[in-house]
Design a protein around this motif. Structure first.
Motif, PDB file in Angstrom:
ATOM      1  N   TYR A 241       0.844  -1.180   0.000  1.00  0.00           N
ATOM      2  CA  TYR A 241       0.000   0.000   0.000  1.00  0.00           C
ATOM      3  C   TYR A 241       0.886   1.240   0.000  1.00  0.00           C
ATOM      4  O   TYR A 241       2.047   1.205   0.414  1.00  0.00           O
ATOM      5  N   ARG A 242       0.295   2.337  -0.433  1.00  0.00           N
ATOM      6  CA  ARG A 242       0.979   3.624  -0.361  1.00  0.00           C
ATOM      7  C   ARG A 242       0.112   4.572   0.460  1.00  0.00           C
ATOM      8  O   ARG A 242      -1.111   4.626   0.278  1.00  0.00           O
ATOM      9  N   GLN A 243       0.768   5.298   1.358  1.00  0.00           N
ATOM     10  CA  GLN A 243       0.060   6.263   2.197  1.00  0.00           C
ATOM     11  C   GLN A 243       0.764   7.607   2.086  1.00  0.00           C
ATOM     12  O   GLN A 243       1.871   7.775   2.595  1.00  0.00           O
ATOM     13  N   SER A 244       0.105   8.544   1.404  1.00  0.00           N
ATOM     14  CA  SER A 244       0.649   9.882   1.318  1.00  0.00           C
ATOM     15  C   SER A 244       0.312  10.632   2.596  1.00  0.00           C
ATOM     16  O   SER A 244      -0.595  10.240   3.335  1.00  0.00           O
TER      17      SER A 244
ATOM     18  N   GLU B 161      -3.613   3.491  -0.061  1.00  0.00           N
ATOM     19  CA  GLU B 161      -3.874   3.241  -1.476  1.00  0.00           C
ATOM     20  C   GLU B 161      -3.303   1.871  -1.840  1.00  0.00           C
ATOM     21  O   GLU B 161      -2.095   1.650  -1.742  1.00  0.00           O
ATOM     22  N   PHE B 162      -4.152   0.959  -2.269  1.00  0.00           N
ATOM     23  CA  PHE B 162      -3.733  -0.387  -2.650  1.00  0.00           C
ATOM     24  C   PHE B 162      -2.842  -0.323  -3.892  1.00  0.00           C
ATOM     25  O   PHE B 162      -3.143   0.384  -4.858  1.00  0.00           O
ATOM     26  N   LEU B 163      -1.740  -1.074  -3.853  1.00  0.00           N
ATOM     27  CA  LEU B 163      -0.838  -1.129  -4.995  1.00  0.00           C
ATOM     28  C   LEU B 163      -0.862  -2.500  -5.667  1.00  0.00           C
ATOM     29  O   LEU B 163      -1.134  -2.619  -6.855  1.00  0.00           O
ATOM     30  N   ILE B 164      -0.545  -3.554  -4.897  1.00  0.00           N
ATOM     31  CA  ILE B 164      -0.420  -4.886  -5.475  1.00  0.00           C
ATOM     32  C   ILE B 164      -0.641  -5.933  -4.406  1.00  0.00           C
ATOM     33  O   ILE B 164      -0.415  -5.682  -3.222  1.00  0.00           O
ATOM     34  N   TYR B 165      -1.097  -7.131  -4.832  1.00  0.00           N
ATOM     35  CA  TYR B 165      -1.447  -8.206  -3.908  1.00  0.00           C
ATOM     36  C   TYR B 165      -0.910  -9.517  -4.462  1.00  0.00           C
ATOM     37  O   TYR B 165      -1.157  -9.858  -5.625  1.00  0.00           O
ATOM     38  N   PHE B 166      -0.157 -10.243  -3.627  1.00  0.00           N
ATOM     39  CA  PHE B 166       0.348 -11.565  -3.967  1.00  0.00           C
ATOM     40  C   PHE B 166      -0.378 -12.602  -3.105  1.00  0.00           C
ATOM     41  O   PHE B 166      -0.532 -12.429  -1.908  1.00  0.00           O
ATOM     42  N   GLN B 167      -0.788 -13.698  -3.728  1.00  0.00           N
ATOM     43  CA  GLN B 167      -1.400 -14.801  -2.995  1.00  0.00           C
ATOM     44  C   GLN B 167      -0.771 -16.098  -3.467  1.00  0.00           C
ATOM     45  O   GLN B 167      -1.043 -16.541  -4.587  1.00  0.00           O
TER      46      GLN B 167
ATOM     47  N   GLY C  97      -3.601  -1.955  -8.738  1.00  0.00           N
ATOM     48  CA  GLY C  97      -3.408  -0.691  -8.057  1.00  0.00           C
ATOM     49  C   GLY C  97      -2.127   0.050  -8.403  1.00  0.00           C
ATOM     50  O   GLY C  97      -1.927   1.189  -7.970  1.00  0.00           O
ATOM     51  N   LEU C  98      -1.260  -0.553  -9.173  1.00  0.00           N
ATOM     52  CA  LEU C  98       0.003   0.112  -9.505  1.00  0.00           C
ATOM     53  C   LEU C  98      -0.300   1.361 -10.332  1.00  0.00           C
ATOM     54  O   LEU C  98      -0.964   1.284 -11.355  1.00  0.00           O
ATOM     55  N   PRO C  99       0.198   2.527  -9.905  1.00  0.00           N
ATOM     56  CA  PRO C  99      -0.202   3.786 -10.543  1.00  0.00           C
ATOM     57  C   PRO C  99       0.410   4.020 -11.918  1.00  0.00           C
ATOM     58  O   PRO C  99      -0.156   4.794 -12.699  1.00  0.00           O
ATOM     59  N   SER C 100       1.538   3.413 -12.227  1.00  0.00           N
ATOM     60  CA  SER C 100       2.152   3.576 -13.541  1.00  0.00           C
ATOM     61  C   SER C 100       3.097   2.420 -13.793  1.00  0.00           C
ATOM     62  O   SER C 100       3.372   1.619 -12.899  1.00  0.00           O
ATOM     63  N   ASP C 101       3.607   2.354 -15.015  1.00  0.00           N
ATOM     64  CA  ASP C 101       4.524   1.254 -15.349  1.00  0.00           C
ATOM     65  C   ASP C 101       5.900   1.469 -14.736  1.00  0.00           C
ATOM     66  O   ASP C 101       6.801   0.642 -14.909  1.00  0.00           O
ATOM     67  N   ARG C 102       6.092   2.569 -14.011  1.00  0.00           N
ATOM     68  CA  ARG C 102       7.353   2.751 -13.299  1.00  0.00           C
ATOM     69  C   ARG C 102       7.393   1.897 -12.025  1.00  0.00           C
ATOM     70  O   ARG C 102       8.448   1.698 -11.449  1.00  0.00           O
TER      71      ARG C 102
ATOM     72  N   ALA D  55       1.857  -5.463   4.027  1.00  0.00           N
ATOM     73  CA  ALA D  55       1.054  -6.235   4.973  1.00  0.00           C
ATOM     74  C   ALA D  55       1.019  -7.683   4.527  1.00  0.00           C
ATOM     75  O   ALA D  55       1.103  -7.982   3.332  1.00  0.00           O
ATOM     76  N   SER D  56       0.922  -8.575   5.491  1.00  0.00           N
ATOM     77  CA  SER D  56       0.778  -9.993   5.144  1.00  0.00           C
ATOM     78  C   SER D  56      -0.408 -10.589   5.867  1.00  0.00           C
ATOM     79  O   SER D  56      -0.893 -10.044   6.869  1.00  0.00           O
ATOM     80  N   ARG D  57      -0.871 -11.707   5.346  1.00  0.00           N
ATOM     81  CA  ARG D  57      -2.065 -12.354   5.889  1.00  0.00           C
ATOM     82  C   ARG D  57      -1.906 -13.869   5.769  1.00  0.00           C
ATOM     83  O   ARG D  57      -1.409 -14.374   4.766  1.00  0.00           O
ATOM     84  N   ARG D  58      -2.370 -14.546   6.795  1.00  0.00           N
ATOM     85  CA  ARG D  58      -2.312 -16.010   6.803  1.00  0.00           C
ATOM     86  C   ARG D  58      -3.496 -16.574   6.025  1.00  0.00           C
ATOM     87  O   ARG D  58      -4.604 -16.026   6.096  1.00  0.00           O
TER      88      ARG D  58
END
Lengths: 112, 113
Positions: free
Chosen positions: B35-38, B44-50, B59-64, B93-96
């Motif tokens: 997440y990103r927090q200004s 702001e959610f960016l990316i999620y791995f499961q 959620g990634l804001p650009s290809d950068r 963050a992580s989750r079981r």
């Protein structure tokens, strides 16, 4: 995309007063979670609500999920200075229960 | 046990440089989020791995912005050609599996000058 609105953005209360923050979505939610972030800290999980109309209590905190599963509230009775922080709701849509969209948060300030 | 750790805790970089932010999730947690927090803003959610599934990069804001998770554990968020608007706290963050509670790390404060 899904938007989650949280109000108010900020509230300043005197110790002992009650406090409520509201979370609203335009779409039906699968579940909603609440987190607290102390100043300078990171978000910490408080609770999850899943069922329509669900009400859960943790000591002075009462959490409610709306009947239509589109809104939720967090109510703190008789605030204390330890309640200071920002309260976030995190909402997930049906079918995407693992991914949360967070509200903008409500910052609570409590003074003596 | 140990919680989610992130490094570095603070990073100051010049505009145009690339940065890598690292996240070590709680051992055994299969889900990992960035997440990103200004300043004074929400998460702001960016990316999620499961697990071994393809990540949700919506959620990634650009290809950068890109992220990897190697061996189902450590994750790296890379920002290329940083811009001043990238300045924020980046939270992992992580989750079981089977649980819904997300455990957040302390974050990396990124400042782009």
């Amino acid at each position: 995309g899904q938007q989650v609105m949280q109000i108010p953005q900020y509230q300043h209360v005197q110790e002992g007063e009650d406090f409520t923050t509201y979370c609203n979505s335009s779409t039906t939610l699968s579940n909603i979670q609440w987190y607290k972030q102390r100043p300078g800290g990171h978000p910490v999980f408080l609770i999850q609500l899943v069922k329509s109309g669900e009400v859960k209590k943790q000591k002075r905190l009462t959490f409610q999920f709306g009947e239509a599963k589109k809104n939720s509230s967090l109510h703190i009775t008789a605030t204390q200075t330890t309640d200071v922080g920002t309260y976030f709701c995190g909402a997930s849509l049906a079918g995407t229960a693992s991914k949360l969209t967070f509200g903008t948060g409500t910052r609570l300030q409590v003074t003596l | 046990g140990a919680g989610v750790s992130q490094s570095p805790s603070n990073k100051v970089t010049e505009k145009g440089k690339d940065v890598e932010l690292r996240c070590d999730p709680i051992s055994g947690h299969t889900a990992l989020y960035w997440y990103r927090q200004s300043l004074g803003q929400g998460l702001e959610f960016l990316i999620y791995f499961q697990g071994n599934s393809a990540p949700d990069k919506s959620g990634l804001p650009s290809d950068r912005f890109s992220a990897e998770r190697t061996g189902g554990s450590v994750s790296t968020l890379t920002i290329q050609r940083t811009q001043q608007e990238d300045s924020a706290v980046y939270l992992c963050a992580s989750r079981r599996t089977g649980s819904y509670e997300q455990y957040f790390g302390p974050g990396t404060r990124l400042t782009v000058t």
